[in-house]
Design an enzyme around this catalytic site. Structure first.
Site, PDB file in Angstrom:
ATOM      1  N   SER A  13       0.953  -1.158  -0.008  1.00 60.11           N
ATOM      2  CA  SER A  13       0.010   0.111  -0.139  1.00 60.11           C
ATOM      3  C   SER A  13       0.972   1.211  -0.059  1.00 60.11           C
ATOM      4  CB  SER A  13      -0.853   0.057   1.383  1.00 60.11           C
ATOM      5  OG  SER A  13      -0.200   0.454   2.377  1.00 60.11           O
ATOM      6  N   LYS A  14       0.112   2.510  -0.354  1.00 59.40           N
ATOM      7  CA  LYS A  14       1.057   3.630  -0.310  1.00 59.40           C
ATOM      8  C   LYS A  14       1.490   3.960   0.959  1.00 59.40           C
ATOM      9  CE  LYS A  14      -3.282   6.087   0.262  1.00 59.40           C
ATOM     10  NZ  LYS A  14      -4.093   7.448  -0.406  1.00 59.40           N
ATOM     11  N   ARG A  15       1.026   3.565   2.189  1.00 59.79           N
ATOM     12  CA  ARG A  15       1.518   3.792   3.500  1.00 59.79           C
ATOM     13  C   ARG A  15       2.912   2.996   3.559  1.00 59.79           C
ATOM     14  NH1 ARG A  15      -0.194   7.208   4.031  1.00 59.79           N
ATOM     15  NH2 ARG A  15      -2.320   7.877   4.783  1.00 59.79           N
TER      16      ARG A  15
END
Length: 502
Positions: free
Chosen positions: A258-260
């Site tokens: 994920s972008k996190r």
RNA sequence: GGCCCGUUCGUCUAGGGGUUAGGACGCAUCCCUUUCACGGAUGAAACACGGGUUCGAUUCCCGUACGGGCUACCA
């Protein structure tokens, strides 16, 4: 028939690295078979539209070298390629499907449906429940039409009949079977008049004469619906062939990347940097981190695909000629940043020094360093074997551009003593006068001086290195000295002496 | 929960009914080098489990476990 493939991202923010891989595989397949690769923007969710995302996608593809033949920003005759510009088309086809008896108008509000979901386990809108809902099936078509004319909000839903087996021949996974009775009546046209992905992608793929759909695994469950749509429209014989790609997984832990994870693991998960509203919504890209696009592509290509054999390094052209869908893996691939770094290192090593110099140039400019191309080329050739990213040249190698900032105390403690002062003073003298200022002759002469003074090279050379660059890491001392130049090297010994006596 | 997909060293993967199960990243040791790196060599490290089928299964089939995806008027 020439293959036609599409990459169809949604402009909801920065383009995730998994999206880049999907685009890459579509591109590789298209190029390999002399086909067409097009970019279609799927902006049917007005609520999630993010300004700038479209430009970001285009710029990312260009940087990566995955350049579409047609699409938003690239021209072409099958447009418009932006779904929000095709609203009427979907509208027409949705109503046509109702006429054909494969879809119906539904008036249940999202709230009402949500309540049913709360009240009943596993509630979904399907052949079992649609008789209990408010739609053109329960109301009758005439009433439904008049409701619509009155301006009541409605959606169009796919009418999925039970009792059928839907087989999909996925090029990656083989035959996948679904029971139609287990499928829900998907919304095709939303109350705001926009289509859902399901309608839009089928209509557009058909109209744009797409032959092969290569997309993420998350689409596999709804592919059965898509097949039903092709059938409902009478387009079965030109339905594209499907290939569903495995997901890219987090470096550690479970779930998809994920972008996190970018911030969490200190690595880029987007091709380009992105500035969002907040710092949590802003990300560093592969480009800004100092990756070469070729390295990122090579790394990405091998995440879920391998042509067989022992090779790791492939140019884009080689990837094109080697690519085949049959060799795409079935299981999720973990994002291994260490491997990505290795690819970058390899590609940096393979670049000519003048190309490296031009890549270093903007970084040198930003820091106000010497930007002479010949000098940057010199730094490039000395540092290329010891960097991972482009900015490393001016960071790890800062001492080629400015005075030493810190001296390695450990080496000084081990090697230095006051008695060395006269010898180093001589050295200062020596460096400012020696002619010609050339590495091997310098080395020979300095070693001679060391010997005559009764020292061993190991007593002096480490200290000399510290004097010039401050650290025990780096290129050969005398090569470094030559790059630094006569005046500067003498000055650095002087500064070293000052530092040590203070 | 339901539906669908998957499972070879820590990671990316090759392979495929009989192999010393191959390569790469990372890791360790050594060589090269009066630094660091590069390069070279060597090493540790894998077929999820249980049943079949078979003379023989890591490979084929079925289960189980585990992992993942989907289950929105998001894509």
């Amino acid at each position: 028939m020439t293959p036609r493939l599409r990459f169809a991202p949604s402009p909801t923010g920065a383009l995730h690295i998994g999206g880049v891989r999907t685009a890459l595989y579509n591109y590789l397949f298209a190029r390999k078979h002399n086909g067409v690769f097009l970019l279609r923007i799927e902006d049917t969710d007005q609520g999630r539209y993010v300004p700038g995302a479209e430009d970001y996608i285009i710029e990312s593809l260009k940087w990566a070298g995955i350049v579409p033949d047609e699409g938003v920003g690239f021209g072409g005759n099958e447009g418009p390629y932006r779904q929000s510009d095709r609203k009427e088309i979907y509208h027409k086809f949705a109503h046509e499907l109702v006429e054909r008896g494969h879809a119906y108008y539904a008036f249940d509000t999202p709230d009402e449906l949500e309540q049913r979901r709360q009240a009943e386990d596993n509630f979904t809108c399907n052949h079992l429940t649609r008789g209990t809902l408010t739609n053109s099936l329960t109301l009758g078509m005439d009433d439904a039409r008049s409701w619509i004319e009155e301006g009541r909000p409605y959606v169009v839903r796919l009418k999925v009949e039970p009792g059928r087996e839907i087989k999909i021949n996925d090029l990656v996974r083989g035959e996948v079977t679904f029971q139609s009775g287990e499928l829900d009546d998907k919304v095709l046209l939303k109350a705001d008049g926009m289509p859902t992905y399901h309608l839009a992608n089928v209509v557009d793929d058909h109209l744009m004469r797409i032959t092969h759909v290569i997309r993420g695994e998350e689409w596999l469950p709804s592919t059965a619906h898509h097949v039903l749509l092709y059938e409902g429209f009478g387009w079965s014989d030109t339905m594209p062939v499907f290939s569903h790609l495995p997901l890219i997984l987090k470096p550690v832990g479970s779930g998809k990347l994920s972008k996190r994870d970018g911030a969490k693991f200190g690595m880029p998960v987007f091709p380009l940097s992105w500035k969002g509203e907040t710092s949590e919504d802003s990300f560093e890209g592969f480009r800004e981190a100092g990756f070469l696009p070729e390295a990122m592509i090579n790394f990405l290509a091998l995440l879920g695909w391998h042509p067989g054999g022992d090779r790791e390094l492939f140019t884009l052209d080689e990837l094109i000629s080697e690519f085949s869908i049959e060799h795409i893996g079935k299981s999720g691939a973990r994002f291994d940043f260490e491997k990505a770094k290795w690819f970058n290192q390899k590609y940096i090593q393979s670049l000519p020094t003048d190309v490296l110099a031009s890549l270093i140039l903007p970084h040198a400019e930003k820091k106000g360093y010497n930007t002479d191309m010949a000098y940057l080329g010199q730094v490039a050739s000395l540092m290329r074997e010891r960097v991972t990213f482009i900015p490393d040249f001016v960071e790890a190698g800062y001492y080629f551009f400015e005075p030493v900032k810190s001296y390695d105390q450990e080496t000084i403690a081990k090697k230095w003593n006051e008695n060395l002062i006269p010898f180093f003073n001589n050295l200062t003298e020596f460096f400012s006068n020696f002619e010609p200022f050339e590495a091997s002759q310098l080395e020979e002469q300095v070693k001679g001086l060391i010997q005559t003074a009764g020292y061993k090279p190991g007593d002096i050379l480490p200290l000399l290195r510290i004097a010039f660059v401050g650290t025990m890491k780096g290129p050969a001392v005398f090569d470094t000295v030559v790059a630094l130049g006569r005046e500067e090297s003498a000055a650095r010994i002087r500064r070293f002496l000052e530092h040590i006596s203070s």
